[in-house]
Design an enzyme around this catalytic site. Sequence first.
Site, PDB file in Angstrom:
ATOM      1  N   SER A   1       0.911  -1.122  -0.008  1.00 57.39           N
ATOM      2  CA  SER A   1      -0.142   0.091  -0.043  1.00 57.39           C
ATOM      3  C   SER A   1       0.963   1.023   0.177  1.00 57.39           C
ATOM      4  CB  SER A   1      -1.045  -0.017   1.229  1.00 57.39           C
ATOM      5  OG  SER A   1      -1.709   1.263   1.326  1.00 57.39           O
TER       6      SER A   1
ATOM      7  N   HIS B   1      -1.360  -1.258  -4.230  1.00 61.03           N
ATOM      8  CA  HIS B   1      -2.758  -0.981  -3.557  1.00 61.03           C
ATOM      9  C   HIS B   1      -2.578   0.705  -3.154  1.00 61.03           C
ATOM     10  CE1 HIS B   1      -6.190  -2.073  -1.007  1.00 61.03           C
ATOM     11  NE2 HIS B   1      -5.606  -0.984  -0.113  1.00 61.03           N
TER      12      HIS B   1
ATOM     13  N   ASP C   1      -4.842   3.697  -1.430  1.00 60.66           N
ATOM     14  CA  ASP C   1      -5.977   4.238  -0.632  1.00 60.66           C
ATOM     15  C   ASP C   1      -6.401   5.674  -0.939  1.00 60.66           C
ATOM     16  OD1 ASP C   1      -6.124   1.502   1.168  1.00 60.66           O
ATOM     17  OD2 ASP C   1      -3.876   2.363   1.706  1.00 60.66           O
TER      18      ASP C   1
ATOM     19  N   MET D   1      -8.815   8.489   0.187  1.00 63.26           N
ATOM     20  CA  MET D   1      -9.527   9.033   1.466  1.00 63.26           C
ATOM     21  C   MET D   1      -9.968  10.299   0.956  1.00 63.26           C
ATOM     22  SD  MET D   1      -7.233   7.319   4.550  1.00 63.26           S
ATOM     23  CE  MET D   1      -6.193   5.755   4.235  1.00 63.26           C
TER      24      MET D   1
ATOM     25  N   HIS E   1      -8.465   1.351  -3.334  1.00 61.82           N
ATOM     26  CA  HIS E   1      -9.444   0.954  -2.347  1.00 61.82           C
ATOM     27  C   HIS E   1      -9.780   2.472  -2.016  1.00 61.82           C
ATOM     28  CE1 HIS E   1      -9.636   0.043   2.389  1.00 61.82           C
ATOM     29  NE2 HIS E   1     -10.709   0.303   1.712  1.00 61.82           N
TER      30      HIS E   1
ATOM     31  N   MET F   1     -12.124   4.847   0.122  1.00 62.05           N
ATOM     32  CA  MET F   1     -12.535   5.114   1.549  1.00 62.05           C
ATOM     33  C   MET F   1     -13.125   6.448   1.426  1.00 62.05           C
ATOM     34  SD  MET F   1      -9.678   3.276   3.876  1.00 62.05           S
ATOM     35  CE  MET F   1      -8.438   3.401   2.624  1.00 62.05           C
TER      36      MET F   1
ATOM     37  N   MET G   1     -11.317  -5.157   6.410  1.00 62.88           N
ATOM     38  CA  MET G   1     -10.541  -4.415   7.144  1.00 62.88           C
ATOM     39  C   MET G   1     -10.266  -4.817   8.383  1.00 62.88           C
ATOM     40  SD  MET G   1      -9.567  -1.844   5.060  1.00 62.88           S
ATOM     41  CE  MET G   1      -8.909  -1.032   6.234  1.00 62.88           C
TER      42      MET G   1
ATOM     43  N   GLY H   1      -0.306   2.293   9.722  1.00 68.23           N
ATOM     44  CA  GLY H   1       0.444   2.204  10.867  1.00 68.23           C
ATOM     45  C   GLY H   1      -0.485   1.551  12.158  1.00 68.23           C
TER      46      GLY H   1
ATOM     47  N   ASP I   1      -6.593  -6.146   4.995  1.00 69.38           N
ATOM     48  CA  ASP I   1      -5.683  -4.728   4.868  1.00 69.38           C
ATOM     49  C   ASP I   1      -6.012  -4.341   6.416  1.00 69.38           C
ATOM     50  OD1 ASP I   1      -4.863  -2.474   4.336  1.00 69.38           O
ATOM     51  OD2 ASP I   1      -6.328  -1.703   2.950  1.00 69.38           O
ATOM     52  N   GLY I   2      -4.782  -3.988   7.068  1.00 66.94           N
ATOM     53  CA  GLY I   2      -4.677  -3.471   8.019  1.00 66.94           C
ATOM     54  C   GLY I   2      -4.092  -4.243   9.028  1.00 66.94           C
ATOM     55  N   GLY I   3      -2.590  -3.592   9.372  1.00 69.06           N
ATOM     56  CA  GLY I   3      -1.831  -4.335  10.413  1.00 69.06           C
ATOM     57  C   GLY I   3      -0.928  -5.528   9.699  1.00 69.06           C
TER      58      GLY I   3
ATOM     59  N   SER J   1       2.836  -0.101   5.919  1.00 65.05           N
ATOM     60  CA  SER J   1       4.199   0.119   6.761  1.00 65.05           C
ATOM     61  C   SER J   1       5.166  -0.769   6.898  1.00 65.05           C
ATOM     62  CB  SER J   1       3.542   0.348   8.269  1.00 65.05           C
ATOM     63  OG  SER J   1       2.443   1.456   8.378  1.00 65.05           O
TER      64      SER J   1
END
Length: 213
Positions: free
Chosen positions: A3, A26, A28, A30, A59, A61, A130, A138, A168-170, A191
């Site tokens: 990402s 990827h 993002d 927003m 993606h 958002m 998510m 992060g 997606d996420g962490g 990250s």
Amino acid sequence: MPSILSADFANLQREIERIPGADAIHVDVMDNHFVPNLTLGLPVVEAIRRVTPAMLDIHLMIADPDRWAPAYAEAGAESVTFHVEAAAAPVRLARELRERGARAGMALKPATSIEPYADLLPELDMVLVMTVEPGFGGQKFLDLCLPKIRRARQLITETGGDVWLQVDGGVSLETVERCVEAGADALVAGSAVFAADDPDAMVSRLRELGSAA
């Protein structure tokens, strides 16, 4: 897939060139309405499209994806994912994206259940679960989402068809195996990739761990 939310926005072309082994990029998007952050939009995606042949996984958002999402498919993105919480007519939107040549993805925030949308699966090419609250990179992986990943995998299997299950996420070296064991087959890492000394080597390492799970 990496990402670029965690990349250097002042040097996006250079950052993308640092990850030649990535399956896709990827992106993002927003809008500071659906989520409390503002990143980039269609003009930047169009610019990215001009400098890389890699698959673009968008993606969104954003509020009102019914209005804005099709333009990302028209810009050449191979995959466009909207949040079902923001879509007024998700079936119509998914069909519109497919008509414009993109894979149609549906994203779910951590507190949104997959079960009410089981009947939409034949209209989709991907479900994105998510595992953090959308809006910022992060964040720490939310283990409470693992049962939902398993339920989503079960529904996809029962429905049939080629529907990817993305997380997606962490996502990191510490969490990738849990995601794959729960049923994910597409992983987004921001990250973990761009904070590494060698981002492309990290992409390879994450892929290896996922394949071994």
